[in-house]
Design a protein around this motif. Structure first.
Motif, mmCIF file in Angstrom:
data_model
loop_
_atom_site.group_PDB
_atom_site.id
_atom_site.type_symbol
_atom_site.label_atom_id
_atom_site.label_comp_id
_atom_site.label_asym_id
_atom_site.label_seq_id
_atom_site.Cartn_x
_atom_site.Cartn_y
_atom_site.Cartn_z
ATOM 1 N N PRO A 21 58.567 -8.039 56.345
ATOM 2 C CA PRO A 21 59.192 -8.350 57.652
ATOM 3 C C PRO A 21 59.632 -7.113 58.421
ATOM 4 N N GLN A 22 60.139 -6.095 57.705
ATOM 5 C CA GLN A 22 60.644 -4.902 58.380
ATOM 6 C C GLN A 22 59.539 -4.048 58.986
ATOM 7 N N GLN A 23 58.292 -4.307 58.599
ATOM 8 C CA GLN A 23 57.175 -3.519 59.126
ATOM 9 C C GLN A 23 56.480 -4.180 60.308
ATOM 10 N N GLN A 24 56.873 -5.401 60.645
ATOM 11 C CA GLN A 24 56.169 -6.136 61.696
ATOM 12 C C GLN A 24 56.398 -5.538 63.079
ATOM 13 N N ARG A 25 57.638 -5.183 63.398
ATOM 14 C CA ARG A 25 57.911 -4.593 64.722
ATOM 15 C C ARG A 25 57.212 -3.255 64.915
ATOM 16 N N PRO A 26 57.296 -2.320 63.933
ATOM 17 C CA PRO A 26 56.549 -1.064 64.098
ATOM 18 C C PRO A 26 55.038 -1.283 64.246
ATOM 19 N N PHE A 28 53.579 -3.960 65.479
ATOM 20 C CA PHE A 28 53.346 -4.534 66.804
ATOM 21 C C PHE A 28 53.358 -3.440 67.872
ATOM 22 N N GLY A 29 54.359 -2.567 67.821
ATOM 23 C CA GLY A 29 54.455 -1.478 68.797
ATOM 24 C C GLY A 29 53.292 -0.517 68.702
ATOM 25 N N LEU A 30 52.882 -0.196 67.466
ATOM 26 C CA LEU A 30 51.790 0.753 67.260
ATOM 27 C C LEU A 30 50.474 0.203 67.796
ATOM 28 N N PHE A 31 50.148 -1.034 67.439
ATOM 29 C CA PHE A 31 48.859 -1.598 67.853
ATOM 30 C C PHE A 31 48.841 -1.978 69.331
ATOM 31 N N LEU A 32 49.994 -2.363 69.867
ATOM 32 C CA LEU A 32 50.047 -2.618 71.306
ATOM 33 C C LEU A 32 49.795 -1.330 72.079
ATOM 34 N N SER A 33 50.402 -0.231 71.620
ATOM 35 C CA SER A 33 50.201 1.067 72.277
ATOM 36 C C SER A 33 48.743 1.495 72.204
ATOM 37 N N VAL A 74 37.622 -3.989 70.912
ATOM 38 C CA VAL A 74 39.034 -3.962 70.510
ATOM 39 C C VAL A 74 39.753 -5.225 70.955
ATOM 40 N N SER A 75 39.273 -5.852 72.045
ATOM 41 C CA SER A 75 39.905 -7.089 72.533
ATOM 42 C C SER A 75 39.548 -8.300 71.668
ATOM 43 N N THR A 76 38.553 -8.155 70.815
ATOM 44 C CA THR A 76 38.166 -9.245 69.923
ATOM 45 C C THR A 76 39.187 -9.456 68.805
ATOM 46 N N THR A 77 39.841 -8.383 68.371
ATOM 47 C CA THR A 77 40.708 -8.459 67.193
ATOM 48 C C THR A 77 42.185 -8.217 67.478
ATOM 49 N N VAL A 78 42.494 -7.185 68.266
ATOM 50 C CA VAL A 78 43.886 -6.756 68.407
ATOM 51 C C VAL A 78 44.787 -7.780 69.110
ATOM 52 N N PRO A 79 44.370 -8.404 70.231
ATOM 53 C CA PRO A 79 45.269 -9.383 70.873
ATOM 54 C C PRO A 79 45.682 -10.521 69.948
ATOM 55 N N LYS A 80 44.765 -11.021 69.126
ATOM 56 C CA LYS A 80 45.113 -12.088 68.181
ATOM 57 C C LYS A 80 46.104 -11.583 67.139
ATOM 58 N N MET A 81 45.896 -10.368 66.679
ATOM 59 C CA MET A 81 46.820 -9.773 65.718
ATOM 60 C C MET A 81 48.217 -9.635 66.322
ATOM 61 N N LEU A 82 48.281 -9.148 67.566
ATOM 62 C CA LEU A 82 49.573 -8.990 68.241
ATOM 63 C C LEU A 82 50.240 -10.339 68.464
ATOM 64 N N SER A 83 49.439 -11.342 68.823
ATOM 65 C CA SER A 83 49.965 -12.691 69.037
ATOM 66 C C SER A 83 50.561 -13.256 67.751
ATOM 67 N N ASN A 84 49.872 -13.037 66.618
ATOM 68 C CA ASN A 84 50.371 -13.533 65.340
ATOM 69 C C ASN A 84 51.680 -12.868 64.942
ATOM 70 N N ILE A 85 51.766 -11.549 65.172
ATOM 71 C CA ILE A 85 53.000 -10.831 64.829
ATOM 72 C C ILE A 85 54.148 -11.291 65.728
ATOM 73 N N TRP A 86 53.873 -11.426 67.030
ATOM 74 C CA TRP A 86 54.918 -11.807 67.986
ATOM 75 C C TRP A 86 55.440 -13.219 67.704
ATOM 76 N N ALA A 87 54.515 -14.142 67.434
ATOM 77 C CA ALA A 87 54.903 -15.539 67.198
ATOM 78 C C ALA A 87 55.275 -15.806 65.748
ATOM 79 N N GLN A 88 55.111 -14.787 64.889
ATOM 80 C CA GLN A 88 55.357 -14.943 63.450
ATOM 81 C C GLN A 88 54.570 -16.137 62.899
ATOM 82 N N ASN A 89 53.323 -16.220 63.334
ATOM 83 C CA ASN A 89 52.442 -17.317 62.940
ATOM 84 C C ASN A 89 51.083 -16.728 62.580
ATOM 85 N N GLN A 90 50.664 -16.889 61.343
ATOM 86 C CA GLN A 90 49.438 -16.267 60.854
ATOM 87 C C GLN A 90 48.207 -17.161 60.981
#
Length: 313
Positions: A21-26, A28-33, A74-90
């Protein structure tokens, strides 16, 4: 595109790069950037090439095509990954997973094809400079890019249809941050022999064509460069392909480590981390490599920023 579900499985769970859990925010920020940098850089290169008439040449046409592919890839994979982290839903649906697999395979191999096409372009430019404009005609350039799109669309469709024919076990956890082909095969209850055979034959053949095109093109390029008498002439010739060599090394080196090793030897965490190199890092670095090491792109970027500054003032 709707894929027929023959397995009764309605969804999968993407475990991502870390479940801490403590690694999710970093993360999210890293992959969004990285995603924003990739999309901004790639679209900026496309804009510069379109806006500057001096860049309306085969090399920059292929570069614009590569930048568009990077954005889609990059749009094929990263947005879904960011969405899962943000919504905490895998969760990802069965249809969504196979659709992601289709576009991932398509844009991944399309990138390899475009890099091979760009190597051929450099071969003609350096080995046959007097015939360059005649050989690399606009019609041939469009045909090469169009053929790459069509072949890779059909190739990815083949793999996706074969994947849809498999039955999946009760455990539907994918130890990855997107629906890649090897993690999905490891979840199959049925024997994936046909899928693996197609990966190593059809996929291997397409990869081999790209590698041979790259190797043969650069063998002739380096042979021609070494015959140039002046050191300055050699440096100038090397500079026209150094950025392309850097991108090719990054992309093919990491992707071959993931896909062309036996399925039984795959370590899920290692494979996921290695995948980040060619799915996220390489597309992010491409605009920097090509813009910083190409005088024409740098010059056009400066003119574009200067014109914008004058217009805003």
């Amino acid at each position: 595109m709707e894929w027929e579900n023959l397995t009764g499985v309605s969804e999968f769970f993407l475990l991502g790069l870390s479940q801490q859990p403590q690694q999710q925010r970093p993360l999210f920020g890293l992959f969004l950037s990285m995603y924003l940098v990739t999309v901004t850089g790639s679209l900026l290169i496309i804009l510069v090439i379109i806006a500057d008439a001096q860049l309306h040449a085969p090399m920059f046409f292929f570069l614009a095509s590569l930048s568009l592919t990077d954005t889609c890839f990059v749009s094929t994979t990263v947005p879904k990954m960011l969405s899962n982290i943000w919504a905490q839903n895998q969760v990802i649906s069965y249809t969504g997973c196979l659709s992601q697999l289709y576009f991932f395979l398509m844009f991944g191999m399309l990138e390899a094809f475009l890099l091979a096409v760009m190597a051929y372009d450099r071969y003609v430019a350096i080995c046959y400079p007097l015939h360059y404009i005649m050989v690399m005609s606009p019609g041939l350039c469009v045909l090469l890019v169009f053929a790459s799109w069509v072949m890779n669309a059909l190739h990815s469709l083949l793999h996706t249809l074969l994947m849809s024919s498999l039955s999946f076990c009760a455990g539907q956890e994918i130890a990855h941050f997107f629906c890649d082909i090897n993690p999905l095969l490891s979840l199959s209850c049925t024997d994936p022999f046909i899928n693996e055979l197609v990966i190593f034959t059809v996929g291997g053949l397409m990869g081999l064509v790209c590698v041979l095109c790259l190797v043969i093109s650069y063998a002739y390029i380096f042979s021609t460069i070494m015959k140039i008498p002046s050191a300055q002439g050699k440096r100038k010739a090397f500079s026209t392909c150094s950025s392309h060599v850097s991108v090719v090394s990054l992309y093919f080196g990491s992707s071959f480590c993931v896909y062309f090793s036996p399925l039984s030897n795959h370590s899920a965490p290692k494979s996921a981390v290695t995948s980040v190199m060619y799915t996220v890092v390489t597309p992010m670095l491409n605009p920097f490599i090509y813009s910083l090491r190409n005088r024409d792109i740098k010059s056009s970027l400066k003119k574009l920023m200067w014109a914008r500054k004058i217009h805003s003032s």
